[in-house]
Enzyme design. Structure first.
Site, mmCIF file in Angstrom:
data_model
loop_
_atom_site.group_PDB
_atom_site.id
_atom_site.type_symbol
_atom_site.label_atom_id
_atom_site.label_comp_id
_atom_site.label_asym_id
_atom_site.label_seq_id
_atom_site.Cartn_x
_atom_site.Cartn_y
_atom_site.Cartn_z
ATOM 1 N N CYS A 163 0.647 -1.207 0.019
ATOM 2 C CA CYS A 163 -0.076 -0.238 -0.110
ATOM 3 C C CYS A 163 0.899 1.281 0.133
ATOM 4 O O CYS A 163 0.320 2.355 0.060
ATOM 5 C CB CYS A 163 -1.022 0.051 1.208
ATOM 6 N N HIS A 304 -3.513 7.505 5.719
ATOM 7 C CA HIS A 304 -3.827 6.105 5.277
ATOM 8 C C HIS A 304 -4.959 5.734 5.507
ATOM 9 O O HIS A 304 -5.592 5.112 4.626
ATOM 10 C CB HIS A 304 -2.488 5.121 5.827
ATOM 11 N N GLU A 315 -2.245 4.483 13.716
ATOM 12 C CA GLU A 315 -1.824 5.748 12.561
ATOM 13 C C GLU A 315 -2.188 7.052 13.436
ATOM 14 O O GLU A 315 -1.144 7.816 13.666
ATOM 15 C CB GLU A 315 -2.497 5.757 11.286
ATOM 16 N N LYS A 336 -9.963 7.852 1.529
ATOM 17 C CA LYS A 336 -10.404 6.191 1.461
ATOM 18 C C LYS A 336 -11.716 6.255 1.649
ATOM 19 O O LYS A 336 -12.482 5.129 1.296
ATOM 20 C CB LYS A 336 -9.443 5.423 2.019
ATOM 21 N N HIS A 341 -9.928 1.816 -0.952
ATOM 22 C CA HIS A 341 -8.479 1.536 -0.793
ATOM 23 C C HIS A 341 -7.773 1.105 -2.029
ATOM 24 O O HIS A 341 -7.977 -0.041 -2.487
ATOM 25 C CB HIS A 341 -8.007 0.596 0.331
ATOM 26 N N PHE A 404 1.349 -3.400 3.944
ATOM 27 C CA PHE A 404 1.628 -4.903 4.382
ATOM 28 C C PHE A 404 3.125 -4.972 4.295
ATOM 29 O O PHE A 404 3.630 -4.519 3.288
ATOM 30 C CB PHE A 404 0.799 -5.738 3.698
#
Length: 418
Positions: A163, A304, A315, A336, A341, A404
């Site tokens: 990502c 994110h 986050e 998002k 995403h 990830f």
């Protein structure tokens, strides 16, 4: 002295629209681009929603014959790159081919090509597989196709850091121009993983929202107590980055200056971020240091913000760790909530949205934020549900991506100072 780098062109294809203008209009108005999946039959799937790119006629930007040789993500990349190059006032003939590079981020590649070819392989044998399986499937064909489209002969690289892919791609492009290796870079990312295999694989990993099939526009709800997972998106966002004096010399329109990038690894878990946000906070601190600014100069952070339980709380912890009390003074939002995403394309799309936010002086909203998860530490100003006009404009923005594998990337942009 670092060479200064500016943004001179923008292009995108997203679940909210097939141009920058359409996408930004959707963001400003808190519109959701998430709907029921139309790209495949979801009858047997637990998850039936995604942020699909809709009604895209790629022949506006690329030749129909060439488009047929491209996977969906490559078509997105070609369309967004053409928009960005045109927006920068450039053509194939005016680009200095040997002093221009390409750096893209892509997480997965041509999933739909892989699926179709595997089906042929198992049903009819290896000799019946489509001949273009490999060149359509592999992730590097995004920059490869764009290099041929514009005759760009500098490096054409593809980064794969999940990502964080296209955020890291922007960072590498920044370094290329600063170092003097090139004067210009077409940088960003593309993803087209809304397929049966893509949705199925993320679904069994229990990362996708699955309880909102009847209300897709409500499914992505970052920082909200009722969040349950992310919604898959797709698309591409591309920035034309250019050395400042080079841009001035050709009379280019300049959106802003790209001042900083920071990247780190968590070394923690293959899918989960560090709950304390340690790696992300270091990436933000490194970006601030690289930009040569004070943390108090940052006014907006595009999160994110995946709408998963662990991401949103970690986050938020990351921002508090990096910014201290200033985390409570800035606006934070997850777009998002509107786009879903977009995986490897997410970072570049969110950087583009941040640049438009700064240009128009508008803080994008986090839609579906009805009940902030304060108990999980989500207590910052996430611009709930409606965009907010900045009283005195926006001069400095940051955007972060946490992938990830523990990949963290943060980019910072500022209004240009002559």
């Amino acid at each position: 002295m670092k060479r200064r780098v500016v943004v001179t062109g923008l292009g995108c294809v997203s679940p909210l629209g097939n141009t920058v203008e359409e996408t930004w209009d959707g963001i400003k108005n808190g519109k959701s681009g998430i709907s029921n999946i139309t790209l495949f039959d979801t009858s047997d799937f637990e998850v039936k929603i995604a942020g699909e790119v809709k009604n895209l006629d790629v022949t506006q930007w690329i030749d129909k014959k060439e488009a047929r040789k491209m996977a969906r993500f490559c078509q997105f990349a070609a369309a967004a790159s053409t928009q960005a190059v045109q927006d920068a006032g450039l053509t194939k003939e005016t680009i200095d081919s040997e002093r221009t590079s390409i750096v893209f981020g892509n997480g997965i590649g041509g999933f739909e090509v892989m699926e179709a070819s595997m089906k042929k392989y198992f049903e009819a044998g290896p000799s019946r597989m489509p001949p273009l399986t490999v060149p359509m499937m592999i992730g590097n064909e995004g920059p490869g196709n764009v290099s041929m489209l514009f005759g760009i002969k500098g490096t054409a690289w593809n980064l794969q850091t999940a990502c964080a892919s296209s955020t890291d791609a922007l960072g590498l492009a920044l370094d290329q121009i600063r170092s003097g290796r090139v004067d210009m870079c077409v940088a960003g990312g593309a993803e087209g993983a809304v397929t049966g295999f893509g949705i199925g694989a993320f679904s069994v990993l229990k990362t996708l929202a699955s309880n909102y099939n009847d209300k897709p526009e409500k499914a992505s709800r970052p920082f909200d107590k009722a969040r349950e997972g992310f919604v898959m998106g797709e698309g591409s966002a591309i920035l034309v980055l250019e050395e400042y004096e080079h841009a001035k010399a050709r009379g280019a329109k300049i959106y802003c200056e790209f001042v900083g990038y920071g990247g780190t690894s968590d070394a923690y878990h293959i899918t989960s971020p560090d709950p304390e946000g340690e790696g992300g906070s270091r990436a933000l601190k490194l970006a601030i240091e690289d930009a040569g600014i004070e943390k108090e100069e940052i006014q907006y952070y595009n999160a994110h913000g995946t709408s998963t339980h662990i991401n949103d709380s970690s986050e938020t912890a990351m921002l508090k760790k990096a910014l201290g009390n200033h985390a409570y003074n800035i606006k934070v939002s997850s777009t998002k909530s509107m786009t879903g995403h977009c995986l490897g394309a997410a970072g570049a799309l969110e950087a583009l949205i941040s640049i438009k936010a700064m240009e128009d002086g508008i803080y994008p909203p986090t839609i579906n934020l009805e009940n902030p998860d304060v108990e999980a530490g989500c207590d910052l100003d996430y611009v709930p549900n409606k965009a907010v006009k900045a009283k005195d404009g926006i001069n400095c923005v940051a955007s972060g991506s946490l992938g990830f594998g523990g990949h963290n990337g943060v980019v910072i942009f500022k209004k240009i100072e002559e």
